[in-house]
Write an enzyme that holds these catalytic residues in place. Structure first.
Site, PDB file in Angstrom:
ATOM      1  N   LYS A 278     -18.351  35.707 -14.429  1.00 16.12           N
ATOM      2  CA  LYS A 278     -19.697  35.998 -14.932  1.00 16.12           C
ATOM      3  C   LYS A 278     -20.578  36.501 -13.797  1.00 16.12           C
ATOM      4  O   LYS A 278     -20.330  36.178 -12.636  1.00 16.12           O
ATOM      5  CB  LYS A 278     -20.325  34.707 -15.481  1.00 16.12           C
ATOM      6  CG  LYS A 278     -19.759  34.231 -16.801  1.00 16.12           C
ATOM      7  CD  LYS A 278     -20.536  33.027 -17.301  1.00 16.12           C
ATOM      8  CE  LYS A 278     -19.977  32.500 -18.611  1.00 16.12           C
ATOM      9  NZ  LYS A 278     -20.152  33.434 -19.737  1.00 16.12           N
ATOM     10  N   ARG A 352     -12.860  29.317 -27.174  1.00 11.55           N
ATOM     11  CA  ARG A 352     -12.034  29.424 -28.385  1.00 11.55           C
ATOM     12  C   ARG A 352     -10.592  29.007 -28.113  1.00 11.55           C
ATOM     13  O   ARG A 352      -9.891  28.567 -29.020  1.00 11.55           O
ATOM     14  CB  ARG A 352     -12.123  30.853 -28.946  1.00 11.55           C
ATOM     15  CG  ARG A 352     -11.611  31.909 -28.005  1.00 11.55           C
ATOM     16  CD  ARG A 352     -12.054  33.312 -28.392  1.00 11.55           C
ATOM     17  NE  ARG A 352     -13.460  33.556 -28.079  1.00 11.55           N
ATOM     18  CZ  ARG A 352     -14.113  34.664 -28.409  1.00 11.55           C
ATOM     19  NH1 ARG A 352     -13.500  35.633 -29.079  1.00 11.55           N
ATOM     20  NH2 ARG A 352     -15.388  34.808 -28.075  1.00 11.55           N
TER      21      ARG A 352
HETATM   22  N1  BES Z   1     -19.921  29.768 -22.687  1.00 14.49           N
HETATM   23  C1  BES Z   1     -19.946  31.138 -23.001  1.00 14.49           C
HETATM   24  C2  BES Z   1     -20.982  31.498 -24.070  1.00 14.49           C
HETATM   25  C3  BES Z   1     -22.418  31.288 -23.686  1.00 14.49           C
HETATM   26  C4  BES Z   1     -23.135  32.311 -23.086  1.00 14.49           C
HETATM   27  C5  BES Z   1     -23.049  30.107 -23.971  1.00 14.49           C
HETATM   28  C6  BES Z   1     -24.463  32.119 -22.770  1.00 14.49           C
HETATM   29  C7  BES Z   1     -24.379  29.923 -23.660  1.00 14.49           C
HETATM   30  C8  BES Z   1     -25.091  30.920 -23.050  1.00 14.49           C
HETATM   31  C9  BES Z   1     -18.578  31.580 -23.494  1.00 14.49           C
HETATM   32  O1  BES Z   1     -17.503  30.927 -22.937  1.00 14.49           O
HETATM   33  C10 BES Z   1     -18.443  33.023 -23.153  1.00 14.49           C
HETATM   34  O2  BES Z   1     -18.432  33.328 -21.987  1.00 14.49           O
HETATM   35  N2  BES Z   1     -18.342  33.889 -24.160  1.00 14.49           N
HETATM   36  C11 BES Z   1     -18.205  35.270 -23.947  1.00 14.49           C
HETATM   37  C12 BES Z   1     -17.163  35.790 -24.911  1.00 14.49           C
HETATM   38  C13 BES Z   1     -16.756  37.221 -24.656  1.00 14.49           C
HETATM   39  C14 BES Z   1     -16.042  37.335 -23.341  1.00 14.49           C
HETATM   40  C15 BES Z   1     -15.876  37.661 -25.788  1.00 14.49           C
HETATM   41  C16 BES Z   1     -19.555  35.931 -24.192  1.00 14.49           C
HETATM   42  O3  BES Z   1     -20.266  35.498 -25.098  1.00 14.49           O
HETATM   43  O4  BES Z   1     -19.902  36.836 -23.446  1.00 14.49           O
HETATM   44 MN    MN Z   2     -16.907  31.809 -21.116  1.00 13.35          MN
END
Ligand code: BES
Ligand code: MN
Ligand code: ZN
Length: 497
Positions: A278, A352
């Protein structure tokens, strides 16, 4: 925060702060008397448009010896016909903010007697105690310096009953809300706890502690046991971290031989994204990626304390998502507990993966219904912002019951569709599924991914990415973990009884 309940005349109370609820455009005989005693202060404020009793308005007056109370705090409730539990919660939160800012310490309030027609006294008391208790929450265990600069907490709230006959109901409601606040507080504390402290093992220890207090059964599987059981998707996420994963299960039995409801909470104690790292900005907030786990722990605690007449299973897959030489790579193909293979196209879609194995795992309890909570997608924040949790699932009855619990608990849900068509985005050429569906409908494709691990059993998925964390302080929160899910689930589970 201590809660007292008594039947007494509000205007005879000796207290640093007497809080009275005021309806829009209507002065009760009691308020007319206050107005008279305070030299028309209320009439003047209304004339000057300073305070009319609209929801959210407040007016703090000094009683200048005209009343035993040192100050009178008027809190607007809006139109009498429209006040509901959420209105009372918000009014109580406002009261706490002002009492804290003015360093008044304790209050006596008649807010409990001002619910709408048809709202039971117990529910009014519960709403006020809940609103006050949650507003009074703070996470300050790591501040060693200048703690005296923080506004002091509210120490005692005295709820006034209009007649002695109401006392029992008010006390019952206040006690119920106090237990509920304990669960929400636990969930907030866990979310606010920093990543260096909060390991999967830390979550397991918390579960063990609450199980010991309440007589629940708690089992914890470690890495070797998870490998022996075949939870390959969970282990793939965990393999990048030196912290061992855990699968935590809490079992509450209050319903004899009835089939249980199963709750699953995403427990990613820190989500760096893994090799699909990230960006640095706001990455600190990813300590909240176990908000689902926190909600499950808080809910089980409250359900056990309330001794609800049902059986409940709470399952928490707990891992840390880290980039390292041992981390899973984009393109890896992993085998889940269900036997289905998954092509991992983005290691940041890790929630997931661990949920897939947890969903398969709970099958062994033959649950009546499965509800999972997860801070699953950033897309959910884009869709709904911070004011609603996304609801998806395969069962209309379960969805409707949850939507209803969302309205009455004040933790609102909004349903998104889960048509088969979305499943197309998850087709892989070389495995059974891929773990991302691209940009369109990210919250829905995440749920569509999970649906592959559920079958026909009633299931609801709650994406709490936007609601588990508050960026700013507000009346109801200091900011940080909100404890979302606890009040919703307790309301839902209570409605089953
Ligand atoms: N934990 C994150 C989602 C999230 C983002 C929660 C911001 C709270 C605040 C999750 O694991 C994630 O990174 N999801 C990705 C999925 C994508 C790579 C398909 C996302 O939402 O960018
Ligand atoms: Mn994630
Ligand atoms: Zn995550």
């Amino acid at each position: 925060m201590k809660i007292e309940v008594k039947a007494a005349n509000a205007l005879k109370q000796k207290t640093p702060c007497l809080t009275l609820g005021v309806f829009d455009a209507r002065l009760s005989p009691q308020l007319q008397e206050v107005d008279k005693l305070l030299g028309g202060a209320l009439t003047n404020a209304r004339r000057d448009q300073e305070f009319r009793g609209k929801a959210g308005e407040t007016l703090l007056l000094t009683s200048a010896g005209q009343l035993p109370a040192k100050r009178v705090l008027l809190v607007g409730l809006g139109k009498a016909a429209q006040v509901d539990r959420e209105g009372l919660r918000r009014a109580a939160a406002k009261m706490v903010r002002i009492v804290q800012q003015q360093r008044l310490g304790s209050v006596v309030t008649d807010l409990t007697t001002l619910g709408p027609e048809g709202l039971a006294a117990a529910d009014c008391a519960a709403a006020v105690v809940e609103g006050a208790g949650l507003a009074n929450y703070r996470f300050d265990r790591y501040r060693t310096e200048q703690r005296d600069k923080l506004p002091p907490e509210l120490t005692c709230v005295t709820l006034l009953a209009s007649q002695p006959a109401q006392l029992a109901a008010l006390t019952a409601g206040a006690e119920r809300a106090t237990l509920l606040c304990r669960g929400v507080t636990l969930a907030r504390d866990l979310v606010n706890e920093p990543g260096n402290i909060k390991s999967p093992e830390f979550l397991a220890q918390t579960a063990i502690t609450i199980a010991a207090e309440t007589g629940m059964r708690c089992t914890v599987l470690d890495r070797a046991q998870l490998a022996a059981e075949g939870l390959g998707a969970l282990l793939a996420v965990a393999q990048g971290s030196i912290r061992e994963p855990r699968l935590i299960t809490l079992e509450y039995r209050g319903g004899g031989d009835a089939r249980p409801v199963a709750l699953i909470g995403k427990g990613v104690v820190f989500d760096t994204g893994g090799i699909s790292l990230k960006p640095a900005e706001k990455m600190d907030e990813m300590k909240m990626d176990m908000g689902g786990a926190a909600a499950v722990l808080g809910t089980l605690l409250v359900v056990a304390l309330l001794k609800l007449p049902l059986n409940l299973i709470g399952v928490i897959p707990a891992v840390e998502n880290m980039p390292s030489g041992s981390a899973m790579r984009p393109g890896d193909i992993i085998t889940s507990l269900s036997g289905k293979t998954i092509e991992v196209l983005n290691t940041d879609a890790e929630g997931r993966l661990i949920l897939a194995d947890a969903l398969t795992w709970v099958e062994r309890y033959d649950p009546l219904a499965i509800i999972d909570l997860a801070t699953l997608t950033g897309a959910c924040i884009i869709a709904l912002g911070h004011h609603a949790t996304a609801l998806l699932g395969n069962n209309d009855r379960l969805a409707r019951a949850l939507l209803k619990a969302g309205e009455s608990s004040g933790e609102r849900l909004w349903q998104l569709p889960l048509w088969d068509d979305y499943g197309e985005q998850l087709k892989s050429e070389i495995a059974d599924l891929k773990n991302t569906g691209g940009r369109p409908a990210g919250t829905i494709t995440a749920a569509a991914f999970l649906s592959n691990f559920v079958g026909e059993r009633p299931w609801a998925h709650l994406d709490i990415a936007g609601t588990a964390w508050a960026e700013k302080a507000a009346d109801s929160t200091q900011g940080g973990g909100t404890g979302v899910g606890v009040r919703l689930l307790v309301e839902y589970l209570t409605s089953l009884g």
